[in-house]
Each structure stands twice: as structure tokens, then as C-alpha cells.
Design a protein around this motif. Structure first.
Motif, PDB file in Angstrom:
ATOM      1  N   GLN A 280       0.822  -1.209   0.000  1.00 37.34           N
ATOM      2  CA  GLN A 280       0.000   0.000   0.000  1.00 37.34           C
ATOM      3  C   GLN A 280       0.861   1.266   0.000  1.00 37.34           C
ATOM      4  OE1 GLN A 280      -2.465  -1.270   3.455  1.00 37.34           O
ATOM      5  NE2 GLN A 280      -4.205  -0.695   2.178  1.00 37.34           N
ATOM      6  N   ASN A 283       3.398   0.523  -3.599  1.00 35.08           N
ATOM      7  CA  ASN A 283       2.782   0.057  -4.850  1.00 35.08           C
ATOM      8  C   ASN A 283       3.736  -0.844  -5.634  1.00 35.08           C
ATOM      9  OD1 ASN A 283       0.470  -0.069  -6.484  1.00 35.08           O
ATOM     10  ND2 ASN A 283       1.260   1.466  -7.880  1.00 35.08           N
ATOM     11  N   ALA A 416      -6.978  -4.580  -0.161  1.00 34.52           N
ATOM     12  CA  ALA A 416      -5.915  -3.818  -0.823  1.00 34.52           C
ATOM     13  C   ALA A 416      -5.717  -4.252  -2.268  1.00 34.52           C
ATOM     14  CB  ALA A 416      -4.605  -3.965  -0.047  1.00 34.52           C
ATOM     15  N   GLU A 601     -11.544   3.527  -2.889  1.00 34.86           N
ATOM     16  CA  GLU A 601     -10.261   3.536  -3.581  1.00 34.86           C
ATOM     17  C   GLU A 601      -9.185   4.212  -2.738  1.00 34.86           C
ATOM     18  OE1 GLU A 601      -9.299   1.899  -6.243  1.00 34.86           O
ATOM     19  OE2 GLU A 601     -11.306   1.019  -6.123  1.00 34.86           O
ATOM     20  N   TYR A 602      -9.559   5.275  -2.030  1.00 36.12           N
ATOM     21  CA  TYR A 602      -8.574   5.931  -1.173  1.00 36.12           C
ATOM     22  C   TYR A 602      -8.103   4.977  -0.072  1.00 36.12           C
ATOM     23  CZ  TYR A 602      -6.280   8.943   2.141  1.00 36.12           C
ATOM     24  OH  TYR A 602      -5.343   9.470   2.987  1.00 36.12           O
ATOM     25  N   ARG A 604      -8.230   1.766  -0.052  1.00 31.79           N
ATOM     26  CA  ARG A 604      -7.548   0.619  -0.640  1.00 31.79           C
ATOM     27  C   ARG A 604      -6.077   0.928  -0.883  1.00 31.79           C
ATOM     28  NH1 ARG A 604     -11.243  -1.233  -4.567  1.00 31.79           N
ATOM     29  NH2 ARG A 604     -11.836  -2.800  -3.009  1.00 31.79           N
ATOM     30  N   SER A 605      -5.780   2.169  -1.209  1.00 35.63           N
ATOM     31  CA  SER A 605      -4.422   2.543  -1.604  1.00 35.63           C
ATOM     32  C   SER A 605      -3.587   3.084  -0.456  1.00 35.63           C
ATOM     33  CB  SER A 605      -4.476   3.592  -2.725  1.00 35.63           C
ATOM     34  OG  SER A 605      -5.215   3.104  -3.824  1.00 35.63           O
ATOM     35  N   ASN A 606      -4.157   3.210   0.728  1.00 36.61           N
ATOM     36  CA  ASN A 606      -3.440   3.801   1.857  1.00 36.61           C
ATOM     37  C   ASN A 606      -3.629   2.952   3.109  1.00 36.61           C
ATOM     38  OD1 ASN A 606      -2.558   6.766   0.996  1.00 36.61           O
ATOM     39  ND2 ASN A 606      -4.576   6.357   0.107  1.00 36.61           N
TER      40      ASN A 606
END
Length: 665
Positions: A280, A283, A416, A601-602, A604-606
Motif C-alpha cells: 500500500q 505500490n 488492498a 479507492e482511497y 484501498r491505496s493507503n
């Protein structure tokens, strides 16, 4: 002839049911027999995938001569994974008497459970300066008959020592502890091969989780570098099973090449968590590959038909450690053909000389970043070939805390990676626990196997299962998981908290009375129940806004800080809660009819440290009013999503665009 272990469920105890030793399980029957027959107790503690437990079993417990000597004792076998409370007490004794510990754990004690001798593995006969088991037993029998008072006095003194163990006074959390832990990790870091300290090297994923948190809060790039170096080295080394996925227990060398080949559920679950948080943040596709191959291993080989997760797989097959996992070049070319086989051998280090007992452990040490994805069809063919070998012993009992770690890991990874298979497996396992591992009073059991749940849940079970429920809530925003987490955390505080001195005992206040009631403090192979309790209490306090939960969290934070301030590196998972309590926190309430994709989405990426998120809709409004009453005043619009962001007890104006908010997670 079988002994009393034949009616047990534990795979470890069942491994000993045909021994000539007259084993008892831990039971009042055994202690009554010791009192009636006026014999000391020989206690042996281990677990079914323990290599040296197997060695001692073959040398001694399957031997009729040793069994004859053991007739002068009442012999008890304990599976440490079924009874961690018993194991914790007598491991403390072994550490105090010898300065080291491990399994098999060997203890001799009075019929009143008071120990006067402890050690680990012993050969049958004295060897290379090490005492032999038969010599120890004969000497003990002699003393029991001629100088019993000295043994009883020793047992009394050791028992009093256990009760007198002093804990540090509570202390306020401080960033100084976090900084010191970071410095200690920096000093012990292996800059060439990753990891910390000298061999044997353990993955210790909770150490990596702390360094990731430290990087996020302090922007200290070296913390991230240490994590990446370690994760990359482990993923290339032989500790990772390149053929079938998943990680072995530990590496015997600096390079992570030669592992101790047993695979444990909790190691793989915690490693999934570490690789997922690293993914996360960075990437990095390498990490997502490792996550998938490790999670797929769990789903394929450690998942029961009912949806729970088994404990692990043995290191040995045909009585030989690592035989299942190693290859020769001839085997590879036989399966893949000459051209592909030679290319594979070159890539994965399969040589005529071998790297482990004349055979080779597949590895990618020194190879490129893309190598792990380059040979997928060949890996599948070799996996199918390997399956034809003598299968590994599988410990197929289901432990609640280990399943909690796995649910948490699969929920985090599934979210994630946006992979519904992993999240679905986590949901199925959670439903299995509620259906099969709770009694009529909704108290949790510790172990399930072969249709039977047994042994009252311990603090790790409640704490880690609560963490799993919170991860499911984070992945789904389903408030029912939050409600269940609150219930289990409430049971945890009611059953295990030391209301006088702080912290949490291993066993509940109404559990079987043993000679001591210890607390597990250090984060060893697995984070301690006390550390996990601190994390979940802090999270629940933030999500509910309830001052009672904040008071519980503050008590536990002060307890952990008091224990950790002298050696914070030993409490790395507890430091996660301490860090979250010291750095600025944010609360985000989102209202609307449907969870907005931009929020998903936020998240999921953090990793979203110190960001508590609640989604409120008409569907869950009444439930949130119950478990997080502060949300009552947030209106729900029929056609618009609204965001409410608060930080450090101050709230910003509502917004309808997530990107306009200063979220710093």
C-alpha cells in the motif's frame, strides 16, 4: 497397546498414543494418580510440527527402556498450542533455571504441579557433555526416595518466584520509546541481506509493521529501506516456497536460503499483513505477487472444508527434514524437459552439488526483480510433481487466535488487492468461528478439531479475533463487524484485565487454577495478547467516540509503556498503539445511501493509520446509533454524499468531495 492419549483430539498428543510410555493428558486424573501412587510428575510439552519434538520422541518416548524408567513417574503430555497458559508458566520456569527455552519442554514437578527441574531436548543417554534423559530420571527417582524434602523445597521456591515476578509501573507513552526502538533496529539491521541480528533469522513481521508505521509518521526513509530490504530478501530466499507459496518458520543462515522447513499459519498470516502494508505504501508489484502466493497457499493447503484454518505443516517427510522441498537437476529436467529444465535450474539455483544436504532449495537470491513472475507454468508443473511425494504431516486443529490473524490478513489483502477470494475466505472463517467456536453463553473456545470445540478462549483469542473483526469492518464498512468487535473487546476486558496492576492475564478469571496466573508481555514469534489489546482498544475508542473505551485504551497504553520503556524493541506490536496515541488522529464520517467508490479507492491505496472511518446510511443508521452514538447528529442526504472530517477534537466544515479534505493518513 495405546495409552490415554488415544482419546484426545490434538494431533501432537495423538502422535504419542502408541508410545510405550503411559502418558496422561493434563487432567485431574493424572494429578490424583501422582498423589495416590506417591510419584513425581514428568511433564513434556511440544507441538506436532516441532522437529526436535520428533527427535526426542523417536529416541526416548518410543523406546521401551526409557518407558520402563518412566514407570516411576506420572507422565503428562501437553500440546503447547492447545494449552498456551500451561506452556507459559513452565517455559518461564525453564528460562529462569537455564537461561534459555524452547521445545520440547521437559519439566519434572511434584503432584501439586510445583516444578523442581526444567530443560528442553535431552538425548536418551549423556552425549557430548549434555545430560541424558535416563540419567536425569534415575537421579530424580533417587532424590525423590532419599531427599524428597529438598525437591519439594525447590518446587516451593520456584513457585514463589513465579508469583513474585515484578512488573514495571505504568508510564505515559512517549515518542522517545519509538525513537529508541527505531535506533535499536537500525543497529541490529543486516545491510547485506535484510533482517535483524545474527542467524537463525526469524521474519518477525510485527517488527516490520512498526518500522512501516515509523516511516509514515516520521518520514524516516531508512525505516522503509530496512523493511524493503528484508521483504525483498525473504521473497527471494529459500525461506519462501517458490514452488508452492508460503513461508517457512525461520532461516538458519544470513541469506534466508536454508530454512527450518515447517510452515506455520501465524507466520504466513503476519507476513501477509507486512507485505500488504508495504504494498500500500510503495505500490511495488513484487509485494502483491508474494501476498497472492502466500494467501493462495493458505487457501489451498491450510483451509478446512468448514472454512477455518489449520495450524501448519511439518518440516519432515519420511523422517527427513526438508526432503519434500528440495530438488536435483535431474528431477527438474525430467519434469520440464531439457531446455526448460536447464533454464529453470540456472534461475533457481538447482545444482549438482546442491545447497542443502546434496540437494537444492529453489531460490532467487541475486536474481532480478521480475524473476519471481517469469516461470509460472514451470512452477505449476513442479508443484504437481512435488505433490506426488510423501505428503507432509498437517496439524489440522483450528486455533482461534491464529485464525484471527489469518482473517485479519486475508481481509486486509483482499481489500488492498481488490480480490474477493481472500475477503470471502476471511468472511467464511469469521462465520465458522461464531458458529463452531462459541458456547451457549457466547464465550469463545480456544481450539476446534474433528467436530469438537474445547478449552476456554484465552486473552490472545479475544484480542486477535477482535482485531480480525475490525479488519473486516475496515474492508467492508459493514457496521455489524464493528458491533461484534465491541462485544468481544468487552468480554476481553471483563474476563482478563488485571484491574489492580493493569494489563491482561493469559487466562480468564474463572479459568482452571494453575500455580501462577501469568501475563504475556513480550512480542515474540507472535505479538502478545497485551500488545494486541492495546491496538484494538485504541481503535474501538476512536471509532465509537466512547470515553469508557478511551479510558480502557489509556490504561493499557500506560501498562504497555511501563513494560516497554527499558527495551522497546521487544514490544514492537504494542508500539503501534503507542504511536497512534501520540501522533495526530483524524475521524472521517461519510453519509449517503451508498458507499462512494472514491472513498473505497482511497482506503484501498493507503494504510490509513490514525484515520477512523465510519460510513452512515439509512440501512445502518439504527445500529450506528447504538454502537457509536455520536453519529446521531450527522444527517443523511438522499442524493448526495457528505464527508465530515475532524482532527484533534476539532471538526471541519462538511464537504461533498473527498479530494478537498486535508486527510494526512
Amino acid at each position: 497397546m495405546t495409552n490415554r492419549l488415544a482419546s484426545e483430539k490434538s494431533p501432537y498428543l495423538l502422535q504419542h498414543k502408541d508410545n510405550p510410555v503411559n502418558w496422561y493428558p493434563w487432567s485431574e486424573e493424572a494429578f490424583e494418580a501422582a498423589r495416590r501412587e506417591d510419584k513425581p510428575i514428568f511433564l513434556s510439552i511440544g507441538y506436532s510440527t516441532c522437529h526436535w519434538c520428533h527427535v526426542m520422541a523417536h529416541e526416548s518416548f518410543e523406546d521401551s527402556e526409557v518407558a520402563k524408567v518412566l514407570e516411576d513417574f506420572i507422565c503428562i503430555k501437553v500440546d503447547r498450542e492447545e494449552r498456551p497458559d500451561i506452556d507459559a508458566i513452565y517455559m518461564d520456569v525453564c528460562l529462569a533455571l537455564t537461561g534459555s527455552g524452547g521445545w520440547p519442554l521437559t519439566v519434572i514437578m511434584t503432584p501439586e504441579q510445583k516444578p523442581f527441574f526444567a530443560g528442553t531436548y535431552f538425548p536418551k543417554k549423556a552425549k557430548f557433555g549434555q545430560m541424558g534423559l535416563t540419567d536425569i530420571l534415575k537421579q530424580t527417582k533417587l532424590l525423590w526416595d532419599s531427599d524428597r524434602e529438598s525437591l519439594i523445597n525447590a518446587g516451593e521456591q520456584i513457585t514463589q518466584m513465579l508469583s513474585a515476578t515484578k512488573e514495571n509501573d505504568p508510564a505515559d507513552p512517549s515518542k522517545a520509546m519509538l525513537n529508541e526502538a527505531y535506533e535499536l533496529f537500525t543497529r541490529s539491521f543486516d545491510h547485506n541481506f535484510g533482517g535483524f541480528g545474527s542467524p537463525p533469522k526469524f521474519p518477525s513481521p510485527h517488527n516490520l509493521l512498526f518500522l512501516l508505521r515509523y516511516y509514515q509518521y516520521e518520514k524516516q526513509s531508512n525505516a522503509l529501506l530496512m523493511v524493503e530490504k528484508t521483504l525483498d530478501a525473504m521473497a527471494r530466499g529459500g525461506i519462501f516456497d517458490h514452488i508452492g507459496g508460503g513461508f517457512s518458520r525461520y532461516s538458519t543462515d544470513r541469506r534466508w536460503l536454508v530454512p527450518h522447513f515447517e510452515k506455520m499459519l501465524y507466520d504466513n498470516a503476519l507476513l501477509i499483513l507486512a507485505y500488504t502494508e508495504a504494498y500500500q505504501i510503495t505500490n511495488n508489484r513484487r509485494y502483491s505477487d508474494v501476498i497472492r502466493r502466500t494467501a493462495d497457499y493458505i487457501l489451498r493447503e491450510l483451509t478446512s472444508p468448514e472454512g477455518g484454518f489449520y495450524c501448519g505443516q511439518d518440516a519432515d517427510s519420511d523422517g527427513v527434514e526438508g526432503k519434500y522441498y528440495t530438488f536435483t537437476p535431474d528431477e527438474i529436467t525430467k519434469v520440464l524437459g531439457k531446455e526448460k529444465g536447464e533454464k529453470f535450474c540456472l534461475m533457481y539455483g538447482i545444482t549438482d552439488n546442491g545447497n542443502f544436504e546434496r540437494k537444492s532449495i529453489p531460490n532467487l537470491i541475486g536474481k532480478s526483480d521480475d524473476a519471481m513472475r517469469a516461470e509460472a507454468p514451470e512452477l505449476k508443473a513442479l508443484y504437481e510433481y512435488r505433490r506426488q511425494r510423501v505428503s507432509l504431516h498437517k496439524d489440522d486443529k483450528i486455533l482461534l487466535s491464529w485464525n484471527g490473524w489469518t482473517i485479519a490478513a486475508l481481509a486486509r489483502a483482499g481489500f488492498a488487492l481488490n480480490d474477493t477470494r481472500y475477503l470471502s475466505a476471511a468472511v467464511t472463517a469469521q462465520r465458522f468461528i461464531e458458529k463452531k467456536m462459541a458456547d451457549e453463553n457466547n464465550r469463545l473456545f480456544h481450539r476446534y478439531r474433528d467436530g469438537e470445540s474445547a478449552y476456554p478462549g484465552q486473552v490472545d483469542d479475544y484480542a486477535v479475533y477482535t482485531l480480525a473483526l475490525l479488519e473486516l469492518y475496515h474492508a467492508t464498512m459493514d457496521a455489524r463487524y464493528l458491533k461484534q468487535a465491541i462485544l468481544r473487546a468487552k468480554q476481553m476486558t471483563d474476563l482478563f484485565e488485571d484491574k489492580t496492576n493493569g494489563g491482561y492475564f493469559i487466562a480468564a478469571h474463572d479459568a482452571e487454577r494453575l500455580i501462577a496466573r501469568p501475563k504475556e508481555l513480550y512480542d515474540g514469534a507472535i505479538p502478545s495478547g497485551n500488545s494486541v489489546a492495546a491496538v484494538v482498544l485504541e481503535r474501538i475508542a476512536a471509532l465509537t467516540g466512547d470515553i469508557r473505551w478511551q479510558d480502557r485504551a489509556d490504561r493499557q497504553l500506560r501498562f504497555i509503556s511501563g513494560q516497554a520503556h527499558n527495551y522497546p524493541i521487544g514490544y514492537s506490536f504494542g508500539l503501534l498503539a503507542i504511536a497512534d496515541s501520540l501522533y495526530p488522529s483524524q475521524e472521517l464520517i461519510c453519509t449517503g445511501e451508498k458507499l462512494p467508490s472514491e472513498l473505497t479507492e482511497y482506503l484501498r491505496s493507503n494504510p490509513s493509520y490514525n484515520l477512523s472511518v465510519i460510513f452512515k446510511s439509512h440501512e445502518n443508521e439504527s445500529l450506528l446509533n447504538e454502537i457509536a452514538p455520536f453519529t446521531r447528529d450527522y444527517p443523511i442526504s438522499e442524493d448526495t454524499v457528505h464527508y465530515y472530517l475532524c482532527e484533534n477534537k476539532s471538526c471541519l466544515a462538511p464537504a461533498d468531495d473527498l479530494k478537498s479534505l486535508p486527510i494526512h493518513a
